[in-house]
Design a protein around this motif. Structure first.
Motif, short mmCIF file in Angstrom:
data_model
loop_
_atom_site.label_atom_id
_atom_site.label_comp_id
_atom_site.label_asym_id
_atom_site.label_seq_id
_atom_site.Cartn_x
_atom_site.Cartn_y
_atom_site.Cartn_z
N SER A 56 -3.87 -12.35 -5.05
CA SER A 56 -4.90 -13.40 -5.09
C SER A 56 -6.30 -12.79 -5.05
N GLY A 57 -6.46 -11.69 -5.76
CA GLY A 57 -7.78 -11.07 -5.83
C GLY A 57 -8.10 -10.15 -4.67
N GLU A 58 -7.07 -9.67 -3.99
CA GLU A 58 -7.30 -8.78 -2.87
C GLU A 58 -7.84 -7.43 -3.35
N SER A 59 -8.50 -6.75 -2.43
CA SER A 59 -8.87 -5.36 -2.72
C SER A 59 -7.78 -4.48 -2.12
N TRP A 60 -7.69 -3.27 -2.60
CA TRP A 60 -6.66 -2.37 -2.10
C TRP A 60 -7.19 -0.95 -2.10
N ALA A 61 -6.62 -0.14 -1.24
CA ALA A 61 -6.93 1.29 -1.21
C ALA A 61 -5.70 2.01 -0.67
N ALA A 62 -5.35 3.10 -1.31
CA ALA A 62 -4.23 3.91 -0.86
C ALA A 62 -4.77 5.24 -0.33
N ASP A 63 -4.26 5.64 0.81
CA ASP A 63 -4.56 6.95 1.38
C ASP A 63 -3.26 7.75 1.28
N LEU A 64 -3.15 8.57 0.23
CA LEU A 64 -1.90 9.29 0.00
C LEU A 64 -1.64 10.37 1.03
N GLU A 65 -2.68 10.94 1.59
CA GLU A 65 -2.48 11.94 2.65
C GLU A 65 -1.88 11.28 3.89
N ALA A 66 -2.36 10.08 4.22
CA ALA A 66 -1.82 9.36 5.38
C ALA A 66 -0.54 8.59 5.02
N GLY A 67 -0.32 8.38 3.71
CA GLY A 67 0.86 7.64 3.28
C GLY A 67 0.77 6.15 3.54
N THR A 68 -0.45 5.59 3.39
CA THR A 68 -0.64 4.17 3.67
C THR A 68 -1.37 3.47 2.53
N ILE A 69 -1.16 2.17 2.46
CA ILE A 69 -1.91 1.31 1.55
C ILE A 69 -2.50 0.19 2.39
N THR A 70 -3.73 -0.19 2.08
CA THR A 70 -4.40 -1.27 2.77
C THR A 70 -4.87 -2.29 1.75
N PHE A 71 -4.52 -3.53 1.98
CA PHE A 71 -5.01 -4.64 1.18
C PHE A 71 -5.95 -5.45 2.06
N VAL A 72 -6.99 -6.03 1.46
CA VAL A 72 -7.82 -7.01 2.16
C VAL A 72 -7.77 -8.26 1.29
N ASN A 73 -7.21 -9.36 1.86
CA ASN A 73 -7.05 -10.57 1.06
C ASN A 73 -8.31 -11.43 1.09
N ALA A 74 -8.25 -12.55 0.40
CA ALA A 74 -9.41 -13.44 0.28
C ALA A 74 -9.88 -13.99 1.62
N LYS A 75 -9.00 -14.04 2.62
CA LYS A 75 -9.36 -14.52 3.95
C LYS A 75 -9.95 -13.41 4.83
N GLY A 76 -9.98 -12.19 4.30
CA GLY A 76 -10.49 -11.06 5.07
C GLY A 76 -9.44 -10.37 5.91
N TRP A 77 -8.19 -10.78 5.80
CA TRP A 77 -7.12 -10.14 6.55
C TRP A 77 -6.90 -8.73 6.01
N GLU A 78 -6.59 -7.82 6.90
CA GLU A 78 -6.24 -6.46 6.51
C GLU A 78 -4.73 -6.31 6.61
N ILE A 79 -4.13 -5.97 5.50
CA ILE A 79 -2.69 -5.80 5.44
C ILE A 79 -2.42 -4.31 5.20
N ASN A 80 -1.74 -3.67 6.13
CA ASN A 80 -1.46 -2.24 6.04
C ASN A 80 0.04 -2.02 5.95
N ALA A 81 0.41 -0.99 5.20
CA ALA A 81 1.83 -0.66 5.05
C ALA A 81 1.97 0.80 4.64
N PRO A 82 3.12 1.40 4.94
CA PRO A 82 3.40 2.72 4.37
C PRO A 82 3.55 2.58 2.86
N VAL A 83 3.17 3.60 2.12
CA VAL A 83 3.19 3.53 0.66
C VAL A 83 3.92 4.73 0.08
N GLN A 84 4.51 4.50 -1.09
CA GLN A 84 5.16 5.54 -1.88
C GLN A 84 4.68 5.38 -3.32
#
Length: 181
Positions: A56-84
């Motif tokens: 829904s138009g979120e922004s995202w950033a992946a930190d490959l060294e840390a192995g994480t992805i972060t999304f920020v949704n339209a409500k400003g929530w930060e969603i973090n998860a391990p990434v591959q």
């Protein structure tokens, strides 16, 4: 069940995927696995869209060294998860480069791509075991769905990075609402 239908809205269930008969050949088994992976990713994506606003138009950033992805949704929530990283699709020349042998992907974040390579080796699927192949975005989603299925990931995401599209799987999400008191 009617309560859940009214709460979530009644939706048509996807047609069940039939198990191949024991006499079917190995290609049929592989086809069923790909179909199951695609259906599974569709359901997981719908759930993420409904729960935290994936797509829904979120922004995202992946930190490959840390192995994480972060999304920020339209409500400003930060969603973090391990990434591959499963792989990248070069949109300029239509080539796919697998995460399991990608110069920009650290080994710890290429494990799910490695599962796909191993599956390809087991079933004689050259496209899954060849480092760089011709592909399109549909192929990228197929590869990501298979990786998500094989790894038991929570979902998959495709994000732009210059002329490339990065296909990733992500694990269990944590959600933080910075606006909550």
């Amino acid at each position: 069940m009617k309560f859940l239908d009214s709460l979530f809205g009644k939706k048509e269930k996807p047609a069940p995927i039939e198990e191949p008969a024991a006499s079917d050949d190995a290609d049929a088994v592989v086809d069923v696995i790909f179909e199951r992976a695609d259906a599974e990713l569709q359901l997981k994506t719908e759930a993420a869209m409904g729960l935290w606003g994936l797509g829904s138009g979120e922004s995202w950033a992946a930190d490959l060294e840390a192995g994480t992805i972060t999304f920020v949704n339209a409500k400003g929530w930060e969603i973090n998860a391990p990434v591959q990283v499963i792989g990248t699709l070069n949109t300029a020349d239509g080539t796919w480069l697998w995460g399991w042998d990608h110069p920009s992907v650290p080994a710890p974040v290429s494990l799910h791509a490695g599962l796909v390579r191993d599956f390809g080796a087991q079933h004689g699927l050259e496209a899954l075991t060849t480092r760089k192949i011709e592909a399109d975005e549909t192929d990228g989603w197929t590869f990501a769905a298979l990786a998500c299925h094989l790894a038991g990931a929570q979902g998959a995401y495709r994000g732009p990075a210059g002329d490339a599209l990065v296909f990733m799987t992500y694990g269990e999400v944590s959600i933080r609402d910075p606006n909550a008191g």
